[in-house]
Scaffold this active site. Sequence first.
Site, short mmCIF file in Angstrom:
data_model
loop_
_atom_site.label_atom_id
_atom_site.label_comp_id
_atom_site.label_asym_id
_atom_site.label_seq_id
_atom_site.Cartn_x
_atom_site.Cartn_y
_atom_site.Cartn_z
N GLY A 124 0.84 -1.21 0.00
CA GLY A 124 0.00 0.00 0.00
C GLY A 124 0.86 1.25 0.00
O GLY A 124 1.85 1.32 0.73
N ARG B 6 1.03 -5.06 -5.30
CA ARG B 6 1.09 -6.24 -4.43
C ARG B 6 1.33 -7.42 -5.37
O ARG B 6 0.65 -7.53 -6.38
CB ARG B 6 -0.22 -6.41 -3.66
CG ARG B 6 -0.52 -5.22 -2.74
CD ARG B 6 -1.64 -5.52 -1.80
NE ARG B 6 -2.13 -4.33 -1.12
CZ ARG B 6 -1.61 -3.84 0.01
NH1 ARG B 6 -0.58 -4.44 0.58
NH2 ARG B 6 -2.12 -2.77 0.57
N GLY C 17 5.46 -1.96 3.79
CA GLY C 17 4.89 -2.42 5.06
C GLY C 17 5.23 -3.87 5.34
O GLY C 17 6.21 -4.42 4.80
N SER D 46 5.56 -6.46 2.39
CA SER D 46 6.68 -6.13 1.50
C SER D 46 8.01 -6.46 2.17
O SER D 46 8.93 -6.99 1.54
CB SER D 46 6.66 -4.64 1.15
OG SER D 46 5.40 -4.32 0.63
N ASP E 87 -0.17 2.01 8.51
CA ASP E 87 -0.67 1.21 9.65
C ASP E 87 0.18 1.32 10.92
O ASP E 87 -0.29 0.99 12.00
CB ASP E 87 -0.73 -0.28 9.26
CG ASP E 87 -1.75 -0.56 8.19
OD1 ASP E 87 -2.53 0.35 7.86
OD2 ASP E 87 -1.78 -1.69 7.68
N GLY F 42 -11.50 13.22 20.09
CA GLY F 42 -12.42 13.25 21.23
C GLY F 42 -13.58 12.29 21.07
O GLY F 42 -14.72 12.59 21.47
N LYS G 180 -25.53 14.34 26.07
CA LYS G 180 -24.73 14.42 24.86
C LYS G 180 -25.39 13.39 23.95
O LYS G 180 -25.36 12.19 24.24
CB LYS G 180 -23.31 13.99 25.24
CG LYS G 180 -22.30 14.10 24.19
CD LYS G 180 -20.93 14.06 24.88
CE LYS G 180 -20.01 13.10 24.19
NZ LYS G 180 -18.79 12.83 24.90
N ARG H 289 -5.07 7.07 2.59
CA ARG H 289 -3.72 6.82 2.10
C ARG H 289 -3.18 7.96 1.22
O ARG H 289 -2.00 7.98 0.90
CB ARG H 289 -3.69 5.51 1.30
CG ARG H 289 -3.77 4.28 2.17
CD ARG H 289 -2.78 3.21 1.76
NE ARG H 289 -2.91 2.81 0.40
CZ ARG H 289 -3.37 1.62 0.00
NH1 ARG H 289 -3.75 0.72 0.89
NH2 ARG H 289 -3.43 1.33 -1.27
O1 F6P Z 1 -1.26 -1.97 4.51
C1 F6P Z 1 -1.77 -0.72 4.29
C2 F6P Z 1 -3.26 -0.78 4.02
O2 F6P Z 1 -3.67 0.54 3.75
C3 F6P Z 1 -4.09 -1.42 5.13
O3 F6P Z 1 -4.40 -0.54 6.17
C4 F6P Z 1 -5.30 -1.84 4.35
O4 F6P Z 1 -5.95 -2.92 4.99
C5 F6P Z 1 -4.74 -2.28 3.04
O5 F6P Z 1 -3.54 -1.56 2.88
C6 F6P Z 1 -5.65 -2.05 1.86
O6 F6P Z 1 -5.02 -2.57 0.74
P1 F6P Z 1 -5.46 -2.35 -0.77
O7 F6P Z 1 -5.11 -0.95 -1.15
O8 F6P Z 1 -4.69 -3.36 -1.52
O9 F6P Z 1 -6.94 -2.56 -0.81
#
Ligand code: F6P
Length: 330
Positions: free
Chosen positions: A15, A76, A106, A109, A133, A191, A219, A263
């Site tokens: 990712g 990937r 990550g 990888s 993450d 919060g 609340k 992301r």
């Molecule tokens: O590993 C990073 C991440 O953003 C995770 O938080 C998420 O589960 C995953 O990649 C999503 O992957 P993709 O972009 O392949 O759907």
Amino acid sequence: MGKSIKTVAVLTSGGDAPGMNACIRAVTRTAIYNSMKVYGIYRGFEGLMSGEFKELTTESVSNVIQRGGTILKTARSAEFMTPEGHKKAHDNLLKYGVDALIIIGGNGSLTGAHELAMEYDDIPVIGLPGTIDNDLYGTDYTIGYDTALNTIVECVDKIRDTANSHDRIFFVEVMGRDAGFLAQNSAIAAGAEAAIIPEDQTDVDQLAQFIGRGVRKSKNSSIVLVSEAKKDGHGGAMYYAERMRKEYPAYDVRVTILGHLQRGGTPSAYDRILASRLGYASIEALKEGQRNVMIGIQDGEIAYVPIDRAVKRDKPIDRELIDVLSVLSI
Ligand code: F6P
């Protein structure tokens, strides 16, 4: 001292994460400063196997420090996880005369990086933690985490306006399949009433209790941050929302899944600095003869951790954060 390194290659994998470009820039410029040749490999391990190598110059990485995503693209790759995949990758590294490989990515990888290094030990591998993450052991922070956290908090602030106006309960699902760093810390920063994370058990009655606390003090809206980990085949937020609707029908419940917007975006100053320091440190580590380590940051200092240790998926969440949220949301 290891063998002298004259040519390095860098790739991004898995990712994407904001700050990856700042890291590619730092690797490239530090390598060139040290009279090394640098190849950028496109599309992660896929490009490593198919030979998508391009020499990088100081200009190739101009004007990228502020850009999200990755200029080298990412992917990937299931094929890379096979011995045939490793062989193709190794053949290309030899073909281009690469003495060391730097992988920004990550958990998956860096696991791939470790496997390649185990099968072929003639080319040192350095891992740099790039994932929103924050789930790699041996580094306090990963590249991209700070930006993603800020993005989530900005979104939750907006959701709060509508939650409040309608007296609703929102379950906001955030990324982090196996780790609750994003959910727990964004809940504190925004919060929120509660966070549901893979590292901790939360049942629906407990949740109702947290939400009830708010309702008692008039609340009428609540926000719960939920890590995306699946529950009974559903995304986390959907699962908890359904249970709340069924067991506590008086509440008006909604779900927001933030998804991939977490992301993207321009990297925060923190991520740019972290990425620059780690990219610089990767070349310094190679000059020192380091191999098969991930470079992280611990208490503000550069630290090396064996790659296979970094990817064990056991980075602990600070339990105090759970107490902080629980006390501050009364
Ligand atoms: O590993 C990073 C991440 O953003 C995770 O938080 C998420 O589960 C995953 O990649 C999503 O992957 P993709 O972009 O392949 O759907």
